[in-house]
Scaffold this active site. Structure first.
Site, PDB file in Angstrom:
ATOM      1  N   GLU A 128       0.508  -1.111  -0.436  1.00 48.69           N
ATOM      2  CA  GLU A 128       0.144  -0.128   0.416  1.00 48.69           C
ATOM      3  C   GLU A 128       0.505   0.833  -0.130  1.00 48.69           C
ATOM      4  O   GLU A 128       1.472   1.627   0.630  1.00 48.69           O
ATOM      5  CB  GLU A 128      -1.282   0.072   1.353  1.00 48.69           C
ATOM      6  N   HIS A 174       0.050  -2.509  10.207  1.00 50.04           N
ATOM      7  CA  HIS A 174      -0.141  -0.964   9.804  1.00 50.04           C
ATOM      8  C   HIS A 174      -1.354  -0.370  10.027  1.00 50.04           C
ATOM      9  O   HIS A 174      -2.279  -1.209  10.574  1.00 50.04           O
ATOM     10  CB  HIS A 174       0.470  -0.494   8.774  1.00 50.04           C
TER      11      HIS A 174
HETATM   12 FE   FE2 Z   1      -4.090  -1.488   4.870  1.00 51.78          FE
END
Ligand code: FE2
Length: 450
Positions: free
Chosen positions: A353, A384
């Site tokens: 990402e 995350h």
């Molecule tokens: Fe994510």
């Protein structure tokens, strides 16, 4: 609808004198002509084209691709591209990198950057690409590059096309005018534009220095995601995509043509503008879209949906549901879910990402540090989630309907791990302390309090 063009023989047209015009729809079979009768009727390749034009096909997909992915356009131009050619030599690609490119071994950590400052020195669009990550392999037509562009001068008598991928522009500061073979596209922060592979452009500044993001898509062309049970409406609606009407330059003047091919920037001299397409038809063409027209769909009772619900465009891979790239946005919307932790949840992901912020505050990072023009990378299977500030606030907030306003974050999400470039690893904009933001999350566990 046509755009009036001053027919210049010594210099490109004066930008301010020309208005961009558009046709509505996504992937339509468009047709447009800047001179009446320039577009052949009933055939693609007549013995002689009107006005002495050449016919040229631009194939964005293999000839035999299924209809749903078959893309090509017919261009009627003053000279064919084969005439806009010269002896190419390698040019300085600056900080533009193409996958595979493994320049550094970064510590295993989430990464975040402050905005890359726009320098004072003259930088055209081609000179101003600063690659942050690359993924996959451009030669295999898989993966992507995530770049920041910093532009301080318009391209003049300079043209460029990218054979390695299509380019998704996400402006963050300053407007751009994209002169393309297919017509003129104006974009501002809040909008995006997609320039397909092989389409020649000249990039002009409209109101001062510009900064933004580029997703260079080596894989299948961006298309609209399936909507499944959502049905026929909402998310990005096809009518809001705009493709330019034909506009051309009849300019005979010494010019440079840059081509990115095989990860190398090539350069040659030509005697004219290659943006000489007087008419065209087909479904392979550049387009723009205003992200503020996106119609988000989300939870209306409880829980936080997967971010895929906010996909604007997707570049599919051969594996169903496994995108080469998803382009996802986090824009203005109401949060109404009951008994729900409303920001994004904590997460580990097989996809990687890359995020950027055009304006406002992203609701998972309210503790500062993720600012407009900045970016972050949460790579394959790296943890995350919300920072401490966002977690504590959201855990105790009164859950009345709340509108997120004035915010626009986005994500380039790819199935491939992303390699950080040497520039991105060494720039002072890299936030050295970001990696451990998760360590600040407090322990709340109390076995006596269910
Ligand atoms: Fe994510």
């Amino acid at each position: 609808m046509t755009v009036q063009n001053p027919l210049s023989t010594t210099a490109p047209p004066v930008s301010s004198a020309i208005q961009a015009g558009y046709m509505s729809g996504f992937g339509n079979g468009f047709e447009t002509e800047a001179l009446p009768g320039a577009l052949p009727l009933g055939r693609n390749s007549p013995q002689r084209c009107a006005y002495g034009l050449y016919a040229e096909q631009l194939s964005g997909s293999p000839f035999t691709a299924p209809r749903t992915t078959n893309e090509r356009s017919w261009l009627y131009r003053i000279r064919p591209t084969a005439a806009h050619w010269g002896q190419f030599r390698k040019a300085d690609a600056g900080l533009w990198r193409t996958a595979p490119a493994r320049e550094v071994d970064m510590p295993l950590a989430p990464l975040r950057w402050d905005p890359i400052e726009i320098p004072a020195r003259p930088l055209s669009f081609v000179e101003g690409i600063h690659s942050i990550t690359t993924a996959g392999d451009a030669g295999s037509q898989a993966g992507m590059g995530a770049h920041v562009y910093l532009v301080t001068r318009s391209m003049q008598d300079e043209y460029f096309y990218n054979a390695d991928g299509e380019m998704l522009f996400v402006p963050q500061q300053g407007d751009l005018r994209l002169w393309t073979e297919f017509g003129i596209i104006d974009i501002e922060p809040g909008e995006i534009a997609v320039i397909p592979r092989g389409v020649k452009i000249r990039v002009e500044l409209s109101n001062g220095p510009a900064r933004g993001y580029i997703c260079e898509n080596y894989g299948g062309a961006f298309t609209l995601p399936e909507r499944g049970p959502i049905g026929a409406n909402c998310m990005a609606n096809p009518r809001d995509f705009l493709t330019p009407v034909a506009a051309y330059e009849d300019c005979e003047a010494p010019s440079k043509l840059f081509v990115k091919w095989g990860g190398v920037l090539w350069q040659t001299e030509i005697d004219r503008s290659p943006l000489d397409v007087v008419a065209w038809h087909g479904n392979y063409a550049p387009y723009k879209y205003d992200l503020r027209k996106y119609s988000p769909v989300g939870p209306v009772l409880y829980d936080h949906a997967d971010p895929s619900i906010f996909t604007v465009l997707t570049s599919p891979s051969e594996t169903p549901g496994t995108a080469n790239i998803d382009f996802v946005i986090f824009s203005d919307r109401w949060l109404v879910a009951e008994n729900t932790f409303r920001p994004p949840w904590y997460h580990m992901n097989v996809m990687s990402e890359f995020m950027g912020l055009v304006y406002g505050v992203y609701d998972a990072k309210t503790g500062g540090g993720f600012v407009p023009g900045g970016m972050s990378l949460h790579n394959t299977m790296l943890p995350h989630g919300p920072d401490m500030d966002a977690f504590e606030k959201a855990s105790h907030a009164e859950l009345k309907p709340h509108k997120l306003e004035g915010t626009l974050a986005f994500m380039f999400e790819t199935r491939f791990p992303q390699q950080v470039t040497a520039f991105a690893a060494e720039t002072p904009a890299l936030q050295r302390d970001y990696a451990l933001y998760g360590r600040k999350l407090a322990r709340h566990f109390d076995p006596t309090k269910p």
